[in-house]
Write an enzyme that holds these catalytic residues in place. Structure first.
Site, PDB file in Angstrom:
ATOM      1  N   HIS A  23      33.234  45.807  36.850  1.00  0.00           N
ATOM      2  CA  HIS A  23      32.325  45.218  35.865  1.00  0.00           C
ATOM      3  C   HIS A  23      31.201  44.487  36.594  1.00  0.00           C
ATOM      4  O   HIS A  23      31.439  43.455  37.226  1.00  0.00           O
ATOM      5  CB  HIS A  23      33.102  44.240  34.962  1.00  0.00           C
ATOM      6  CG  HIS A  23      34.097  44.940  34.091  1.00  0.00           C
ATOM      7  ND1 HIS A  23      35.310  44.393  33.756  1.00  0.00           N
ATOM      8  CD2 HIS A  23      34.040  46.145  33.485  1.00  0.00           C
ATOM      9  CE1 HIS A  23      35.962  45.244  32.973  1.00  0.00           C
ATOM     10  NE2 HIS A  23      35.209  46.317  32.794  1.00  0.00           N
ATOM     11  N   GLU A  75      41.854  37.849  37.777  1.00  0.00           N
ATOM     12  CA  GLU A  75      40.705  37.334  37.038  1.00  0.00           C
ATOM     13  C   GLU A  75      40.298  35.987  37.623  1.00  0.00           C
ATOM     14  O   GLU A  75      41.099  35.065  37.688  1.00  0.00           O
ATOM     15  CB  GLU A  75      41.076  37.131  35.565  1.00  0.00           C
ATOM     16  CG  GLU A  75      41.539  38.384  34.845  1.00  0.00           C
ATOM     17  CD  GLU A  75      40.379  39.167  34.253  1.00  0.00           C
ATOM     18  OE1 GLU A  75      39.206  38.762  34.458  1.00  0.00           O
ATOM     19  OE2 GLU A  75      40.649  40.179  33.580  1.00  0.00           O
ATOM     20  N   GLU A 135      30.543  40.664  36.649  1.00  0.00           N
ATOM     21  CA  GLU A 135      31.559  39.775  37.200  1.00  0.00           C
ATOM     22  C   GLU A 135      31.365  39.644  38.705  1.00  0.00           C
ATOM     23  O   GLU A 135      32.193  40.063  39.516  1.00  0.00           O
ATOM     24  CB  GLU A 135      32.956  40.306  36.839  1.00  0.00           C
ATOM     25  CG  GLU A 135      33.191  40.282  35.336  1.00  0.00           C
ATOM     26  CD  GLU A 135      34.346  41.149  34.868  1.00  0.00           C
ATOM     27  OE1 GLU A 135      34.536  41.255  33.647  1.00  0.00           O
ATOM     28  OE2 GLU A 135      35.039  41.721  35.723  1.00  0.00           O
TER      29      GLU A 135
END
Ligand SMILES: [Zn+2]
Length: 1174
Positions: free
Chosen positions: A873, A1055, A876
């Protein structure tokens, strides 16, 4: 001391007197003697007298088990004598007036509602009904109604609604009776069916009679009437009735009257209730229209802005809510919300997102105010709740995979081995005999061995179809600048794949267009190279704004360097070992972007040095959101004050550069840049619009742009007006990133958190639900921040998060190779070419074998594989900084790194989505799709990086070398801290109601080990945020597919927060690159410990290695205690890091047979107990 109770009459103690009377009543009830009215009158009047004079008798009547309430209600039910009835009603009123809700609750539970409603009906049949009785019944009903959840239904079914309404109509001027009737009506109206029925009965009009005009008499009456009206107006039909009678204007003028006259603010409750009516009536489209036509915006705006007293906040909040709801919805000031850039795909799958997008009829973006569905705007109060997140969590709960078959990892669905053979070339280390390497016979890489030459990279796979043989050899090293060599093959592929085209209004995609001719001048490249013109060497310039700084000499950095004096570059080589401005320009030239960028941004050129001081999570200032919203509303109230001057616009053929000294200058036309349009709305305020991901019409979140021509010391307000998520960490203390060139050239080249008055809220821009792909979220959100610039003649950059471009990655990889520690086996291959024609790097990192003899080579070949990926992504960017930390650690010279390399074979794909990163996308690749939803069935020519990453994993699986750990690095925009998602059958089953046979639930707990280790090691990591459930919506993500299809038990998504931490050492701080890089290094340390736990054999066969590892760990800690290095690129052990004491994880270690007494698996809390940070 028991004093005998004072006898009042006939020696009977008072305490039992009332009970005695009750007993008489009860007997009379039983014997149907209530016709003896005289007696019943006397008894009830005596009881009434007693309870009026003695509180304790009230208690006696209502204590549990006294039966008092039953007797009273039964008497009321049976009595026919008016005076007796009135007496009982008075008794009840006395009893229920005190004692709080408990006594009322008792009355309701004993059937009081039914008795009273029945009495109401029967008494209404007399003409005229007895006023005192009606008064008493209503005031009792008003008391018990709110405590009886079925009250509304009971009242409707008995016919009580009409009785009350008729009574009201006949007594509009009888204030004494009016009040209790209205109070009951208010309770009736809370039921939506009743509200409709009352509306039909003319009650809305009746309420307007009661509430107007302004008068300070009977304010309690007015308050009740307003609340009733408010409840009635929740019904769409009633609202329409009110609108048709122009009563929106009436409400507004009543509100104004109260605002003018209630100068001492004694009646704010009444004012609040009027607003409540307005709030409900404007839930309908008609209501909003009437509100606008009645000048409601101006009225509420004016009345709100002169309310300085904080106690009146609730008035301002409600006013603001109404105004926002009524603010006419607008479409974004864009020709289309589709991305400004189009990338022609090799093929467009029918029914796919791109085909859908470009098949939409023209003008589909247009706003339709279809929100007539009572989609009540969430009340965004100042202390903004996180409810939305809770809702989200609930929604996620429905998402758990409940198909037990899908929870069982199933292997076998893989490409045939013959096809997978093509990946052999990426595993040279498994076949290499190391004869040509100069390996000294030292112990496992303690830094004596000289760095080996990098093995020749294999050929990239260009057409990975399986049948077609790989293309002829091609250098995988950075491509030469376009045109320098000009291989025809390359040109063709540029023509096919990389033709940039301005997407103009209404223009739609022709599926699979051949080479698109570029419209002369109409390209996305304002200057420099025309991509398909006879190719000239691509020249990259530092952004033109810099020339005004007097830094630029002669239009940019020339090819080949040599003009280092062109720009004052702070000497950061020592501080930023992986950064080299000249090299950056060099590698950036071979980076291919859809808009064919010709500039590089200064921060990427000059590098970023993590600031030394901590950056706390910003505390939100009270009232910020309201102030901002009112400024937005002013645009409608005072349209004359709005400039509406477009100062930057990528949709225009030649993006205008206005240089009149009155406006800021913007630029986003560089790698990873994202800003589509800037509109100056006031002198120091700008609306900014982000570009959609290429080949899509949404995903606006990432931004990166340049600002210049600023004034010093003036606060500028910036509003990004097309955000899409319902909430954002910008509401919880996250700031934007800014990079000042002036700061950089004075020795502080760094991104820093900046911005004040930051908030995020729903705005008045919207798109149609068709354009939104049928999604609900039709409204856009504004992220606003205010910045005061410090330096004259500065050029500043703003970004959503610390930028990390593809060229930065290429530069870092090259520097890593140069600086690689001794004994490191580091090879960079090109996994494949992306749709945009960029190479996707694949790294292999391990330790060189101790020697070229068979034992050592076999040891190398037997090392378990750790597979790491990141940045699928593009928005990110934090994932890339974590990856940088990992790579630096892995290739570094620390003893821990040496041990780690000797333990594992690392395969790393640091950037799975180079094209998305380069072109400033937030989430997608050039195919307009989220690549992390393509792992189940990646299509080779649309998702090449995923297809081949999966191919590598399938190959490993086929040769029985499936990774021990797979981890995909991501960033999280809604949560704090760093955490992991993993996959567990058991934990998923626990969360759902699947009936799984218990044999299914024997699951190794090994998937928890790595996160647990991290929670001990890494201060930013939070175990409690981790989750190991398998969600249906995630079934095509890397984590789930690698777990399910490839049987990798330890398959994770890691994450990292974009905001900051709320626990551990960094609690209260925003995350920075230092912390992110540290996280990447800590993952390595955790892997080393994992290795110890998963390889018990090592203890015996290589015990020297193991002991050595422990030694170096301890050694490292000792040295760290003495000196703390400050280099931001070096992994620094935290001072207060948990001591590496032996924590016993062994019970959950799958293969550890050495255990003496298997302990219980460590629970989180036990772990926390051992964590000195908690
Ligand atoms: Zn992600």
């Amino acid at each position: 001391m028991n004093k005998p109770k004072m006898a009042l009459e006939k020696g009977v103690p008072s305490s039992s007197r009332v009970l005695m009377l009750l007993g008489q009543l009860e007997r009379m009830n039983g014997e149907a003697m209530l016709s003896e009215s005289e007696v019943s009158r006397q008894i009830t009047s005596k009881i009434l007298h007693l309870i009026q004079t003695q509180e304790k008798t009230r208690k006696e009547l209502t204590t549990k088990g006294s039966g008092g309430m039953e007797v009273i209600l039964a008497t009321l039910e049976n009595a026919r004598d008016l005076q007796t009835i009135l007496n009982i009603l008075c008794i009840l009123n006395e009893l229920l007036s005190v004692g709080g809700g408990r006594r009322i609750g008792v009355c309701v539970s004993k059937g009081g509602t039914a008795v009273l409603l029945q009495l109401l009906i029967s008494s209404s049949k007399e003409t005229p009904p007895n006023e005192e009785l009606m008064l008493n019944v209503h005031s009792l009903l008003a008391k018990i109604g709110p405590k009886d959840r079925k009250f509304g239904v009971k009242a409707r079914l008995t016919g009580a609604l009409n009785v009350t309404v008729n009574l009201l109509k006949q007594n509009v001027h009888n204030n004494k009776l009016l009040l209790p009737c209205l109070q009951v009506l208010r309770v009736y109206s809370a039921n939506s069916v009743n509200a409709v029925s009352l509306g039909k009965n003319g009650v809305v009009e009746l309420m307007f009679k009661v509430i107007g005009p302004y008068s300070k008499k009977n304010t309690s009456l007015m308050k009740v009437a307003l609340d009733t009206l408010g409840a009635l107006l929740k019904s769409k039909m009633n609202a329409r009735r009110a609108v048709e009678r122009a009563q929106v204007a009436t409400l507004l003028s009543i509100y104004q009257d109260w605002h003018r006259n209630d100068t001492r603010h004694r009646h704010t409750l009444i004012r609040k209730s009027i607003l409540g009516c307005l709030k409900n009536v404007t839930n309908s489209k008609l209501g909003r229209k009437a509100f606008i036509e009645a000048d409601g915006m101006r009225i509420l705006y004016n009345t709100s802005t002169c309310l300085p007293v904080r106690t009146l906040d609730s008035l301002v909040s409600t006013s603001s809510l109404i105004m926002r709801k009524c603010f006419p919805k607008n479409r974004l000031p864009l020709p289309t919300i589709k991305s400004v850039y189009l990338h022609a795909l090799p093929h467009v799958p029918a029914g796919g997102p791109v085909a859908q997008l470009y098949n939409q009829p023209p003008g589909v973006d247009d706003v339709v105010d279809e929100s007539d569905d009572n989609e009540d705007m969430e009340l965004e109060t100042e202390n903004d709740t996180e409810n939305e997140e809770d809702d989200k969590d609930k929604a996620e709960n429905d998402d758990f995979e409940t198909d037990i078959a899908k929870l069982r990892p199933r292997q076998g669905q893989t490409r045939p081995f013959d096809e997978l053979r093509v990946y052999e070339r990426f595993f040279l280390e498994l076949s290499e005999d190391f004869q040509e390497f100069d390996l000294t016979d030292s112990k496992a890489g303690v830094g004596v061995t000289p760095a080996p030459p990098l093995p020749k990279p294999p050929k990239p796979i260009l057409v990975p179809s399986g049948q077609a043989p790989p293309k002829p050899p091609q250098e995988a090293a950075p491509k030469p600048p376009r045109g320098e060599t000009g291989e025809p093959l390359e040109l063709e592929s540029i023509g096919l794949k990389c033709a940039p085209e301005k997407l103009l209004q209404g223009e739609s995609l022709r599926p699979v267009p051949p080479a698109q001719p570029l419209q002369g001048g109409g390209t996305a490249t304002p200057r420099g190279l025309e991509p398909l013109e006879p190719l000239e060497p691509l020249e990259l310039e530092l952004s033109s704004s810099l020339s005004r700084l007097g830094l630029e000499g002669g239009g940019g950095v020339e090819d080949g360097g040599g003009e280092q004096g062109v720009l004052e570059v702070p000497d950061t080589a020592a501080l930023l070992p992986l950064h080299d401005p000249e090299l950056y320009i060099q590698v950036a030239k071979s980076t291919r972007s859809v808009p064919s960028y010709t500039e590089v941004a200064y921060p990427d050129y000059c590098g970023h040095l993590a600031p030394g001081s901590p950056e706390p999570i910003l505390e939100r200032v009270y009232g910020v959101q309201r102030t901002k919203i009112f400024q937005d509303i002013e645009r409608l109230i005072h349209p004359g004050d709005i400039l509406d001057k477009v100062v930057y616009d990528l949709d225009l053929q030649s993006c205008p550069v206005i240089d009149d000294g009155e406006s800021l200058k913007f630029n986003s036309q560089f790698e990873s840049g994202n800003l589509r349009k800037a509109v100056q709305v006031r002198k120091y305020e700008y609306d900014l619009i982000l570009n959609s991901d290429i080949n899509s019409n949404h995903y606006h979140q990432w931004f990166y742009f340049e600002v210049s021509s600023m004034r010093v010391g003036t606060p500028y307000r910036f509003n990004i007006i097309n955000c899409e998520k319902a909430n954002s960490q910008f509401n919880y203390g996250m700031q934007v990133l800014m990079y000042s060139v002036q700061e950089a050239i004075s020795g502080r080249p760094q991104w820093g958190r900046t911005g004040q008055d930051i908030c995020y809220y729903k705005n008045h821009f919207s798109r149609s639900s068709i354009a939104a792909g049928g999604q609900k979220g039709k409204s856009y959100y504004t992220m606003t921040f205010t910045v005061t610039f410090q330096y004259k003649e500065d050029v500043c950059y703003f970004a959503y998060h610390y930028p990390y471009t593809f060229s930065t990655l290429k530069m870092h990889l090259q520097k890593l190779q140069e600086k690689c520690a001794d004994g490191v086996y580091l090879r960079e291959d090109v996994l494949c070419e992306t749709l945009g024609g960029n190479p996707c790097p694949l790294l292999t990192i391990t330790a060189m074998p101790d020697s070229a003899n068979t034992t050592h080579i076999n040891q190398l070949r037997s090392r378990p594989v750790v597979f790491l990926t990141g940045r699928v992504h593009p928005g990110e960017t934090n994932a890339s900084w974590v990856m940088k930390g990992t790579l630096e650690f892995l290739t570094g010279s620390s003893p821990l790194a040496q041990s780690l390399r000797a333990c594992f074979l690392f395969k790393v794909i640091p950037m799975l989505n180079p094209d998305g990163v380069i072109n400033g996308n937030h989430r997608c690749s050039l195919s307009g799709e989220d690549l992390n939803r393509q792992w189940q069935h990646p299509i080779p020519d649309l998702h090449p990086t995923i297809y081949h990453a999966k191919g590598l994993l399938q190959y490993l699986n086929a040769i029985q070398r499936a990774p021990l750990v797979f981890c995909d690095y991501h960033g999280h925009s809604r949560k704090k801290n760093v955490f992991m998602y993993g996959c567990s059958v058991k934990e998923t089953v626990w969360q759902t109601n699947i009936n799984a046979p218990s044999c299914e639930l024997h699951e190794d707990l090994g998937y928890r080990t790595l996160p647990k280790l991290l929670s001990q090691l890494a201060p930013a990591f939070s175990m409690s945020s981790c989750s190991f459930v398998v969600e249906r919506s995630k079934e095509a993500t890397a984590r789930v597919v690698v777990w399910r299809e490839l049987g990798v038990q330890r398959s994770y998504t890691m994450e990292s927060t974009l905001c900051g931490c709320d626990q551990g050492k960094y609690k209260g701080l925003q995350i920075g690159t230092r912390e992110l890089e540290e996280m990447g290094a800590q993952l390595c340390v955790a892997l080393l410990r994992l290795h110890r736990l998963t390889s018990p054999l090592e203890l015996h066969t290589h015990s020297h290695t193991h002991t050595h590892m422990l030694e170096v760990e301890n050694e490292l800690i000792e040295t760290q205690r003495c000196s703390v290095t400050t280099s931001p690129t070096t992994y620094v052990l935290a001072e207060d890091e948990p001591v590496l004491e032996e924590v016993d994880y062994s019970a959950e270690s799958d293969t550890d047979h050495d255990l003496q007494d298997p302990a219980e698996p460590l629970s989180d809390s036990e772990l926390n107990d051992k964590d000195p940070l908690s």
